[in-house]
Design a protein around this motif. Structure first.
Motif, PDB file in Angstrom:
ATOM      1  N   GLU A  90      61.697   8.605  97.268  1.00 53.17           N
ATOM      2  CA  GLU A  90      61.278   9.896  96.732  1.00 53.17           C
ATOM      3  C   GLU A  90      59.817  10.140  97.086  1.00 53.17           C
TER       4      GLU A  90
ATOM      5  N   GLU B 189      56.105  10.334  96.320  1.00 48.23           N
ATOM      6  CA  GLU B 189      55.331   9.558  95.358  1.00 48.23           C
ATOM      7  C   GLU B 189      53.911  10.082  95.256  1.00 48.23           C
ATOM      8  N   LEU B 190      53.386  10.117  94.056  1.00 51.25           N
ATOM      9  CA  LEU B 190      51.982  10.416  93.796  1.00 51.25           C
ATOM     10  C   LEU B 190      51.357   9.160  93.202  1.00 51.25           C
TER      11      LEU B 190
ATOM     12  N   LEU C  69      49.472  10.984  98.222  1.00 54.30           N
ATOM     13  CA  LEU C  69      50.768  11.648  98.127  1.00 54.30           C
ATOM     14  C   LEU C  69      51.574  11.209  99.342  1.00 54.30           C
TER      15      LEU C  69
ATOM     16  N   ARG D 121      61.225   6.314  87.695  1.00 53.85           N
ATOM     17  CA  ARG D 121      60.164   7.266  88.001  1.00 53.85           C
ATOM     18  C   ARG D 121      58.771   6.650  88.022  1.00 53.85           C
TER      19      ARG D 121
ATOM     20  N   LEU E 111      53.901   7.698  90.447  1.00 58.65           N
ATOM     21  CA  LEU E 111      54.897   8.582  89.847  1.00 58.65           C
ATOM     22  C   LEU E 111      55.763   9.171  90.953  1.00 58.65           C
ATOM     23  N   ARG E 112      57.081   9.011  90.820  1.00 57.93           N
ATOM     24  CA  ARG E 112      58.014   9.635  91.758  1.00 57.93           C
ATOM     25  C   ARG E 112      58.304  11.058  91.289  1.00 57.93           C
ATOM     26  N   LEU E 113      58.278  12.002  92.234  1.00 61.27           N
ATOM     27  CA  LEU E 113      58.363  13.413  91.889  1.00 61.27           C
ATOM     28  C   LEU E 113      59.705  14.040  92.216  1.00 61.27           C
TER      29      LEU E 113
END
Length: 287
Positions: free
Chosen positions: A34, A36-37, A73, A199, A254-256
């Motif tokens: 996914e 990611e941030l 990101l 997440r 954090l997966r967005l």
């Protein structure tokens, strides 16, 4: 008729098996990559280089610990490869010194804070030591600049050096100092992550960044000092700071994407299809 019932039972079991396979494949789909941030912060250490000619080792460059932060990101391209954009801010306390800490002279080098914007190429899961652990590697490229802007200075290296002759323990060093330039930078980074769920994750990163050209350069125009025998010696020095540094940081990821936020809702029950639990066949046989 018994043969027909047996065939239907095999078909029914097969369809249920396919259904469970589909459920299993959807569970693995949630584990797909996914967007990611990531954000992290920690300690940094830099050390400028010095070229000496006929000068004592009491002239030296010093690097100290400071702090830095990174914001990334990352967008996955495949299951093993991702591309990202990143912003970094890093403090780089560097100085040139003569003598000892308690008895000598020191001058800071550079604006001591650099900012760089760039891109990264990440390789996922190079090493997986456990079910919740994974190690990623990243190659980075960025453009780096200092906050102070370009500047040039000519004069004594140490502001207390106002005499025109060297003194015992007080060398005469006149320099030309040019700084505040930008440079391209390349780096390598290891990211050890601990999965807190679909997440969220914790990150431990170790990074080395190297500038490809000088951010600041100091060249002596006149350098004289008195050696241990009381004789005046002449020499030269060149100090170069490329903004290169190493850093170790702790962070959060954090997966967005939608898959990371997916949860199983009202999972279908598993039915037992053992022969003892099936309903008896009440269909009359025909002769």
């Amino acid at each position: 008729m018994a043969t027909t019932t047996f065939t239907f039972d095999i078909l029914y079991r097969g369809l249920l098996g396919c259904g469970f396979l589909l459920l299993g494949s959807s569970g693995s789909a949630w584990a797909q990559r996914e967007v990611e941030l990531n954000i992290s912060g920690g300690v940094t250490l830099a050390h400028p280089t010095m070229e000496r000619q006929n000068i004592t080792r009491q002239f030296r460059t010093v690097g100290s610990f400071n702090t830095g932060a990174a914001l990334r990101l990352v967008v996955p391209l495949t299951e093993r490869l991702g591309i990202g954009v990143e912003e970094r801010v890093t403090g780089l306390p560097q100085s040139v010194r003569y003598g000892t800490r308690g008895n000598g002279f020191s001058k800071g080098i550079g604006d001591q804070t650099i900012h760089h914007s760039g891109i990264s190429l990440r390789l996922y899961d190079v090493w997986s030591p456990g079910p919740h652990w994974g190690l990623d590697l990243a190659l980075t490229g960025s453009y780096t600049w200092t906050y102070g802007g370009r500047y040039a200075y000519e004069g004594p290296l140490w502001y207390s050096d106002i005499s025109q002759l060297p003194q015992p323990g007080n060398p005469l060093v006149l320099v030309r100092n040019v700084g505040g330039r930008g440079t391209a930078m390349v780096g390598v980074e290891g990211l050890l992550r601990y999965e807190l769920g679909l997440r969220h994750m914790l990150l431990l990163t170790a990074t080395y960044q190297r500038g490809l050209s000088p951010l600041e350069e100091i060249n002596s125009t006149r350098l004289e000092y008195i050696d241990d025998n009381g004789t005046v010696q002449q020499g030269s020095l060149t100090i170069v700071s490329r903004g290169s540094y190493a850093t170790v940081q702790l962070g959060y990821g954090l997966r967005l994407g939608q898959l990371a936020g997916a949860t199983r809702r009202n999972p279908p029950p598993r039915y037992s299809l053992d022969p003892d639990d099936t309903d008896p066949d009440t269909t009359p046989e025909t002769e």
